[in-house]
Design an enzyme around this catalytic site. Structure first.
Site, PDB file in Angstrom:
ATOM      1  N   TRP A  59     -65.868 -28.981  -3.679  1.00  0.00           N
ATOM      2  CA  TRP A  59     -65.711 -30.413  -2.863  1.00  0.00           C
ATOM      3  C   TRP A  59     -64.861 -30.301  -1.741  1.00  0.00           C
ATOM      4  CZ3 TRP A  59     -64.833 -34.141  -7.644  1.00  0.00           C
ATOM      5  CH2 TRP A  59     -65.604 -34.103  -8.520  1.00  0.00           C
TER       6      TRP A  59
ATOM      7  N   GLN B  94     -63.869 -30.214   1.837  1.00  0.00           N
ATOM      8  CA  GLN B  94     -64.511 -30.384   2.909  1.00  0.00           C
ATOM      9  C   GLN B  94     -64.188 -29.768   4.391  1.00  0.00           C
ATOM     10  OE1 GLN B  94     -64.893 -34.764   3.309  1.00  0.00           O
ATOM     11  NE2 GLN B  94     -66.122 -34.709   1.535  1.00  0.00           N
TER      12      GLN B  94
ATOM     13  N   GLU C 209     -56.987 -29.773  12.433  1.00  0.00           N
ATOM     14  CA  GLU C 209     -56.579 -30.720  11.319  1.00  0.00           C
ATOM     15  C   GLU C 209     -55.101 -30.720  11.694  1.00  0.00           C
ATOM     16  OE1 GLU C 209     -57.805 -29.463   7.604  1.00  0.00           O
ATOM     17  OE2 GLU C 209     -60.003 -29.560   8.240  1.00  0.00           O
TER      18      GLU C 209
ATOM     19  N   HIS D  83     -54.225 -37.615  -0.454  1.00  0.00           N
ATOM     20  CA  HIS D  83     -55.088 -37.588   0.400  1.00  0.00           C
ATOM     21  C   HIS D  83     -55.387 -38.984   1.275  1.00  0.00           C
ATOM     22  CE1 HIS D  83     -58.128 -36.650   3.487  1.00  0.00           C
ATOM     23  NE2 HIS D  83     -58.138 -35.516   3.474  1.00  0.00           N
TER      24      HIS D  83
ATOM     25  N   ARG E 196     -50.008 -35.303   6.370  1.00  0.00           N
ATOM     26  CA  ARG E 196     -50.882 -36.084   5.382  1.00  0.00           C
ATOM     27  C   ARG E 196     -49.786 -37.183   4.609  1.00  0.00           C
ATOM     28  NH1 ARG E 196     -55.045 -32.223   2.319  1.00  0.00           N
ATOM     29  NH2 ARG E 196     -56.554 -32.027   4.033  1.00  0.00           N
TER      30      ARG E 196
ATOM     31  N   HIS F 210     -54.898 -35.546  -4.642  1.00  0.00           N
ATOM     32  CA  HIS F 210     -55.987 -34.786  -3.969  1.00  0.00           C
ATOM     33  C   HIS F 210     -55.481 -33.235  -4.132  1.00  0.00           C
ATOM     34  CE1 HIS F 210     -58.617 -33.095  -1.109  1.00  0.00           C
ATOM     35  NE2 HIS F 210     -57.892 -32.564  -0.364  1.00  0.00           N
TER      36      HIS F 210
ATOM     37  N   ARG G 191     -48.564 -29.728   1.494  1.00  0.00           N
ATOM     38  CA  ARG G 191     -49.447 -28.735   1.992  1.00  0.00           C
ATOM     39  C   ARG G 191     -49.894 -28.980   3.474  1.00  0.00           C
ATOM     40  NH1 ARG G 191     -55.054 -28.077   1.612  1.00  0.00           N
ATOM     41  NH2 ARG G 191     -55.166 -30.140   0.799  1.00  0.00           N
TER      42      ARG G 191
END
Length: 513
Positions: A57, A59, A126, A243, A289, A348, A383
């Site tokens: 999953w 992405q 990111e 997330h 995040r 997440h 993370r």
């Protein structure tokens, strides 16, 4: 009720059923199995291979210093900065330095990472990365593409035996507390033992303990509970990463809107169209995040709502650039080319877990650990995006290097304990309480409420794995009287001196000889 009414004990003889037993068939488990060759191993997969793993999953992709202008030093520095003071700098440097070689391993296995017109890897930016370094596949299909390639390779590898349709529910230990394998439960509830000279837990995370999660429902921290009960050292359990952009369409688990969308320029807005991240953090949508998740949480709890606006940044290119997100939106009647996507924070990734050394060995002989069920020290309190797949392949490789030609010891007679599973209604009560009281924002009263429910569930249903793992998370959150990374206490909003929290169940005072 006494715990004994809810626990079964099984014994196993001194015969090793395999050299290496890998529990879990996600990226960490399958990459390890391939890297161990020609040493034979058994891989335990609860579902048909490739169908039950969080890895499929994923992405965003896999972060590594692959661009000529990037470097492992920069990647390690970004990892340390994102981890809010708790990252082990040696581990950060280790995975950053070994990362590019592991990406090349995946390419050799057939993973079709995106390429630029001149054939170089197409690397995306990111949040909290100082340089584009995330290798991805078709925008948001990295996890699926990596797992498809690994599954194909595993099926053709003569050294790997797959056992599907069973789940590890307990660890076997001898009288010296050495781990000698696992107890398995099949779909009909039948228990059996599988012994091995070395057992490797690669079982994923703990998101299924929360009501809103992007994880598979069965990811409820079972490995942490089993390892802690066996006496292994665990750490950082309070640090759960939420997330910020799960797609809020009432599904369990919640579909994910990858962070790469914000890397492409997507904007967070509230219901009236106001862009809100700039008022929370100078990096706006590309803030770490935990910062973005708290901002989204605040906008939602204030009644203003939160949405991801990709209309200008992605627009008509959505179907081909981010097919997974596009399909999830369309299935709920949302067209992200013209509509804003409703979002909510979701559990997440668990930064905490079982503590390994540099080579993936736990504090118990016979037990190694890899992937999200571990706390290697590389993620700290928060993370860095796309470092999870990197950590999994780096430590899988290191475990394989240690075990491939090692002389593994014979095993002794052993036993293990299996608690009853938590009934469905009780599990849903636990998940709701964890999201409400141990979620994005925490305080003493909420954590005490969660702890009270956990005590009640333990009294009623025994030491179910979900109860144990949730209890350890709550206990760790109660003990950290500060806010740091993924752990935010509204009653302790300041950040204190950095310290990690380690937990270990006390060993018996005397060990039988």
């Amino acid at each position: 009720m006494a715990d004994g009414q809810h626990v079964q004990t099984l014994t196993a003889d001194a015969h090793a059923g395999s050299d290496v037993l890998i529990v879990g068939a996600g990226l960490a488990g399958l990459f390890l199995a391939l890297k161990l060759a020609p040493r034979p191993c058994i891989v335990i997969s609860p579902a048909p291979l490739g169908q039950a793993a969080s890895s499929a999953w994923a992405q965003g992709g896999l972060a590594a210093a692959l661009h000529p202008n990037d470097s492992p030093e920069q990647h390690a520095a970004d990892t340390i900065a994102a981890g809010a003071g708790l990252v082990d700098p040696i581990i950060a440097r280790l995975i950053a330095e070994e990362g590019p070689a592991r990406v090349r391993d995946l390419i050799a296995l057939g993973v079709p990472f995106d390429r630029t017109p001149d054939g170089a890897l197409a690397l995306s930016l990111e949040a909290a990365h100082s340089h584009p370094r995330v290798a991805r596949v078709a925008g948001d299909l990295a996890g699926k593409a990596i797992m498809d390639a690994l599954v194909a390779a595993v099926h053709s590898a003569p050294s790997i035996r797959i056992v599907e349709g069973v789940r590890a529910v307990g660890l076997l230990q001898d009288d010296h507390l050495n781990v000698t394998g696992v107890i398995l439960r099949d779909s009909a509830g039948r228990l059996s033992t599988q012994t091995a000279r070395e057992t490797v837990l690669c079982t994923g995370g703990s998101g299924g303990l929360f009501q809103v999660t992007t994880n598979p429902p069965a990811a409820r921290g079972d490995a942490i509970a089993m390892a802690w009960e066996a006496g292994a050292l665990v750490a950082d359990l309070e640090f759960v990463q939420f997330h910020p952009t799960a797609i809020d369409i009432g599904r369990d688990p919640a579909p994910l809107a990858t962070e790469a969308l914000r890397g492409e320029g997507a904007i967070l807005r509230n219901r009236d169209g106001t862009r809100f991240m700039e008022s929370y953090h100078e990096l706006a949508e590309l803030a770490p995040r935990d910062e973005v998740a708290r901002a989204v949480h605040t906008e939602r709890t204030s009644g203003r709502g939160a949405f991801l606006d990709c209309r200008e940044a992605v627009g008509d290119h959505f179907p081909e650039h981010f097919p997974t997100v596009f399909a999830a939106c369309k299935s709920a009647g949302i067209d992200p080319r013209v509509d804003m996507i409703p979002i909510a924070p979701a559990a997440h990734y668990h930064m905490g877990g079982i503590v390994p050394d540099f080579w993936g060995k736990s504090s118990l002989d016979g037990l190694s650990v890899c992937g999200e069920c571990t706390s290697t020290g590389v993620h700290g309190a928060n993370r860095l995006a796309s470092n999870s797949l990197l950590e999994a392949v780096v430590f899988s490789h290191r475990i394989a290097e240690r075990l491939r030609d090692a002389k593994l010891p014979d095993i002794r007679e052993s036993r293990g304990h299996v608690p009853d599973a938590l009934p469905h209604d009780a599990l849903q009560s636990l998940r709701e309480a964890m999201s409400r009281n141990c979620g994005v924002v925490r305080d003493a009263a909420g954590l005490a409420e969660a702890a009270g429910l956990i005590d009640q569930l333990r009294e009623q249903h025994g030491p179910a794995r979900a109860v144990t793992s949730a209890g350890l998370i709550v206990k760790s959150a109660q003990a950290r009287h500060e806010s740091r990374g993924g752990h935010y206490r509204s009653d302790f909003p300041e950040t204190g001196e950095p310290h990690r929290q380690f937990l270990q169940r006390p060993f018996k005072e005397s060990v039988p000889s």
